[in-house]
Enzyme design. Structure first.
Site, PDB file in Angstrom:
ATOM      1  N   GLU A  24       0.839  -1.205   0.000  1.00  0.00           N
ATOM      2  CA  GLU A  24       0.000   0.000   0.000  1.00  0.00           C
ATOM      3  C   GLU A  24       0.870   1.250   0.000  1.00  0.00           C
ATOM      4  OE1 GLU A  24      -3.991  -0.490   2.364  1.00  0.00           O
ATOM      5  OE2 GLU A  24      -2.340  -1.275   3.586  1.00  0.00           O
ATOM      6  N   LYS A 101     -11.967   4.190   1.198  1.00  0.00           N
ATOM      7  CA  LYS A 101     -10.786   3.446   0.739  1.00  0.00           C
ATOM      8  C   LYS A 101     -11.276   2.286  -0.136  1.00  0.00           C
ATOM      9  CE  LYS A 101      -6.494   1.412   2.482  1.00  0.00           C
ATOM     10  NZ  LYS A 101      -5.724   1.061   3.687  1.00  0.00           N
TER      11      LYS A 101
END
Length: 122
Positions: A24, A101
């Site tokens: 990420e 997200k």
């Protein structure tokens, strides 16, 4: 009684490198932010004066800069940073922040992951 009007910004989108997993941080991903700013708009409306309200274009740019800025592990931390940035504007009394997200690293099908927080000067 304190009057609170609402100015909403929906779908502010930026690429950030937030998350607890190394991939990420390395790859980054898209985050989407919705805001509801609570303020008294009567002074601005009475005088048709931008300086007596919040300039939502400036707020939008600042929020995108927070998302694209320094990485954090948690979307909770990101939401808090966004809320504090919004409260720096004198006219803003409270703010609701929703951080989406949609590319979260989850192994099952899903549409979105969000956190919603509300912060105020009080």
């Amino acid at each position: 009684m304190i009057r609170v009007d609402r100015v909403a910004l929906r779908g502010l989108t930026a690429r950030g490198h937030h998350g607890v997993f190394p991939e990420e941080r390395a790859k980054g991903q898209t985050f989407v932010v919705d805001l509801v700013l609570g303020l008294d708009t009567r002074p601005a409306a009475a005088d048709d004066d931008l300086t007596k309200t919040v300039h939502y274009g400036v707020v939008a740019e600042e929020v995108v800069a927070v998302v694209a800025g320094e990485p954090v592990d948690l979307i909770e931390t990101l939401a808090e940073r966004i809320a504090q940035k919004c409260l720096e504007h004198a006219a803003v009394r409270e703010v609701e922040v929703v951080v989406h997200k949609p590319e979260a690293p989850i192994t099952v099908p899903f549409d979105d992951v969000t956190i919603t927080i509300t912060r105020s000067r009080v």
